[in-house]
Scaffold this motif. Structure first.
Motif, PDB file in Angstrom:
ATOM      1  N   ASP A   5       2.814 -37.454  27.007  1.00 24.96           N
ATOM      2  CA  ASP A   5       2.021 -36.316  26.568  1.00 24.96           C
ATOM      3  C   ASP A   5       2.669 -35.610  25.372  1.00 24.96           C
ATOM      4  O   ASP A   5       1.977 -35.115  24.491  1.00 24.96           O
ATOM      5  CB  ASP A   5       1.805 -35.343  27.724  1.00 24.96           C
ATOM      6  CG  ASP A   5       0.410 -34.752  27.735  1.00 24.96           C
ATOM      7  OD1 ASP A   5      -0.497 -35.378  27.147  1.00 24.96           O
ATOM      8  OD2 ASP A   5       0.226 -33.673  28.320  1.00 24.96           O
ATOM      9  N   PHE A   9       0.968 -35.053  21.798  1.00 19.95           N
ATOM     10  CA  PHE A   9       0.890 -33.722  21.207  1.00 19.95           C
ATOM     11  C   PHE A   9       1.448 -33.736  19.779  1.00 19.95           C
ATOM     12  O   PHE A   9       0.846 -33.170  18.860  1.00 19.95           O
ATOM     13  CB  PHE A   9       1.655 -32.718  22.072  1.00 19.95           C
ATOM     14  CG  PHE A   9       1.691 -31.335  21.502  1.00 19.95           C
ATOM     15  CD1 PHE A   9       0.553 -30.549  21.494  1.00 19.95           C
ATOM     16  CD2 PHE A   9       2.858 -30.814  20.972  1.00 19.95           C
ATOM     17  CE1 PHE A   9       0.585 -29.271  20.957  1.00 19.95           C
ATOM     18  CE2 PHE A   9       2.898 -29.544  20.444  1.00 19.95           C
ATOM     19  CZ  PHE A   9       1.760 -28.767  20.436  1.00 19.95           C
ATOM     20  N   PHE A  12      -1.087 -35.373  17.537  1.00 20.88           N
ATOM     21  CA  PHE A  12      -2.187 -34.453  17.229  1.00 20.88           C
ATOM     22  C   PHE A  12      -1.767 -33.448  16.170  1.00 20.88           C
ATOM     23  O   PHE A  12      -2.523 -33.168  15.238  1.00 20.88           O
ATOM     24  CB  PHE A  12      -2.623 -33.703  18.491  1.00 20.88           C
ATOM     25  CG  PHE A  12      -3.881 -34.216  19.099  1.00 20.88           C
ATOM     26  CD1 PHE A  12      -5.118 -33.799  18.636  1.00 20.88           C
ATOM     27  CD2 PHE A  12      -3.846 -35.115  20.141  1.00 20.88           C
ATOM     28  CE1 PHE A  12      -6.282 -34.270  19.191  1.00 20.88           C
ATOM     29  CE2 PHE A  12      -4.999 -35.590  20.718  1.00 20.88           C
ATOM     30  CZ  PHE A  12      -6.232 -35.171  20.231  1.00 20.88           C
ATOM     31  N   ARG A  41       2.418 -24.884  24.258  1.00 20.26           N
ATOM     32  CA  ARG A  41       1.679 -25.428  23.109  1.00 20.26           C
ATOM     33  C   ARG A  41       0.655 -24.456  22.540  1.00 20.26           C
ATOM     34  O   ARG A  41      -0.414 -24.852  22.086  1.00 20.26           O
ATOM     35  CB  ARG A  41       0.998 -26.729  23.488  1.00 20.26           C
ATOM     36  CG  ARG A  41       1.961 -27.776  23.981  1.00 20.26           C
ATOM     37  CD  ARG A  41       1.235 -29.009  24.383  1.00 20.26           C
ATOM     38  NE  ARG A  41       2.176 -29.986  24.884  1.00 20.26           N
ATOM     39  CZ  ARG A  41       1.844 -30.950  25.709  1.00 20.26           C
ATOM     40  NH1 ARG A  41       0.615 -31.086  26.113  1.00 20.26           N
ATOM     41  NH2 ARG A  41       2.746 -31.795  26.126  1.00 20.26           N
ATOM     42  N   THR A  55      -5.892 -27.757  19.059  1.00 21.39           N
ATOM     43  CA  THR A  55      -7.295 -28.141  19.152  1.00 21.39           C
ATOM     44  C   THR A  55      -8.266 -27.005  18.821  1.00 21.39           C
ATOM     45  O   THR A  55      -9.474 -27.214  18.872  1.00 21.39           O
ATOM     46  CB  THR A  55      -7.623 -28.662  20.560  1.00 21.39           C
ATOM     47  OG1 THR A  55      -7.340 -27.638  21.510  1.00 21.39           O
ATOM     48  CG2 THR A  55      -6.837 -29.915  20.885  1.00 21.39           C
ATOM     49  N   PHE A  60     -12.358 -30.975  20.100  1.00 22.09           N
ATOM     50  CA  PHE A  60     -11.596 -31.072  21.341  1.00 22.09           C
ATOM     51  C   PHE A  60     -11.212 -29.721  21.907  1.00 22.09           C
ATOM     52  O   PHE A  60     -10.499 -29.641  22.900  1.00 22.09           O
ATOM     53  CB  PHE A  60     -10.331 -31.911  21.124  1.00 22.09           C
ATOM     54  CG  PHE A  60     -10.623 -33.279  20.603  1.00 22.09           C
ATOM     55  CD1 PHE A  60     -11.327 -34.191  21.363  1.00 22.09           C
ATOM     56  CD2 PHE A  60     -10.223 -33.642  19.340  1.00 22.09           C
ATOM     57  CE1 PHE A  60     -11.608 -35.456  20.882  1.00 22.09           C
ATOM     58  CE2 PHE A  60     -10.500 -34.903  18.841  1.00 22.09           C
ATOM     59  CZ  PHE A  60     -11.201 -35.806  19.620  1.00 22.09           C
ATOM     60  N   MET A  67      -3.859 -34.943  26.315  1.00 27.24           N
ATOM     61  CA  MET A  67      -3.950 -35.362  24.913  1.00 27.24           C
ATOM     62  C   MET A  67      -3.835 -36.871  24.765  1.00 27.24           C
ATOM     63  O   MET A  67      -4.487 -37.462  23.917  1.00 27.24           O
ATOM     64  CB  MET A  67      -2.889 -34.662  24.090  1.00 27.24           C
ATOM     65  CG  MET A  67      -3.108 -33.190  24.033  1.00 27.24           C
ATOM     66  SD  MET A  67      -2.711 -32.565  22.437  1.00 27.24           S
ATOM     67  CE  MET A  67      -3.057 -30.857  22.702  1.00 27.24           C
ATOM     68  N   ARG A  68      -3.019 -37.502  25.591  1.00 22.39           N
ATOM     69  CA  ARG A  68      -2.894 -38.964  25.491  1.00 22.39           C
ATOM     70  C   ARG A  68      -4.195 -39.645  25.882  1.00 22.39           C
ATOM     71  O   ARG A  68      -4.537 -40.691  25.341  1.00 22.39           O
ATOM     72  CB  ARG A  68      -1.717 -39.463  26.309  1.00 22.39           C
ATOM     73  CG  ARG A  68      -1.878 -39.317  27.782  1.00 22.39           C
ATOM     74  CD  ARG A  68      -0.713 -39.969  28.529  1.00 22.39           C
ATOM     75  NE  ARG A  68      -0.915 -39.788  29.934  1.00 22.39           N
ATOM     76  CZ  ARG A  68      -0.339 -38.836  30.669  1.00 22.39           C
ATOM     77  NH1 ARG A  68       0.492 -38.010  30.118  1.00 22.39           N
ATOM     78  NH2 ARG A  68      -0.598 -38.740  31.954  1.00 22.39           N
ATOM     79  N   ILE A  70      -7.209 -38.328  25.369  1.00 22.13           N
ATOM     80  CA  ILE A  70      -8.108 -38.122  24.238  1.00 22.13           C
ATOM     81  C   ILE A  70      -7.804 -39.130  23.137  1.00 22.13           C
ATOM     82  O   ILE A  70      -8.705 -39.738  22.569  1.00 22.13           O
ATOM     83  CB  ILE A  70      -8.010 -36.673  23.710  1.00 22.13           C
ATOM     84  CG1 ILE A  70      -8.555 -35.689  24.747  1.00 22.13           C
ATOM     85  CG2 ILE A  70      -8.764 -36.516  22.399  1.00 22.13           C
ATOM     86  CD1 ILE A  70      -8.353 -34.233  24.396  1.00 22.13           C
TER      87      ILE A  70
END
Length: 127
Positions: A5, A9, A12, A41, A55, A60, A67-68, A70
């Motif tokens: 994750d 992150f 992203f 976060r 996001t 999203f 997140m992984r 997505i």
């Protein structure tokens, strides 16, 4: 091998803010100065005091998926030669069919919004 994750992150952040190598930029005022909040976060802008995440103001936003997951959904979506069904996505990611359906619909909407552009002066349309 599955992405953690934290790695998702970081990916992203790097995609959202490439000009600062993943360092957060306020979505409201563009300020680079921010505080880290008590929520993980999440940041608070020093300039306008808006609280934001990676996001915020994206398709999203307000998603509760990891997140992984997505990123995996995006990878499955773009790598599918003849498209990806919600049923397949729900099986691959172990999520509900309705969640997969809504996510795929949002991805298709986002791609359709940016897909039509006029090229040259002769009125040809490229999709």
């Amino acid at each position: 091998m599955r992405m953690t994750d934290e790695e998702a992150f970081a990916a992203f952040c790097a995609m959202r803010w490439p000009e600062t190598d993943g360092a957060p930029i306020c979505v409201a005022c563009g300020c680079l100065e921010h505080y880290t909040t008590a929520r993980p976060r999440t940041w608070k802008c020093k300039g306008c005091a808006k609280i934001f995440t990676v996001t915020t103001d994206t398709l999203f936003h307000a998603r509760k998926m990891a997140m992984r997951d997505i990123l995996a959904a995006i990878a499955l979506f773009v790598n599918g030669a003849s498209g990806t069904s919600a049923l397949r996505l729900s099986r691959e990611l172990n999520i509900q069919h309705k969640t997969a359906f809504v996510l795929l619909h949002k991805l298709r909407e986002a791609m359709a919004a940016d897909s039509v552009e006029s090229v040259g002066g002769d009125g040809q349309i490229v999709e």
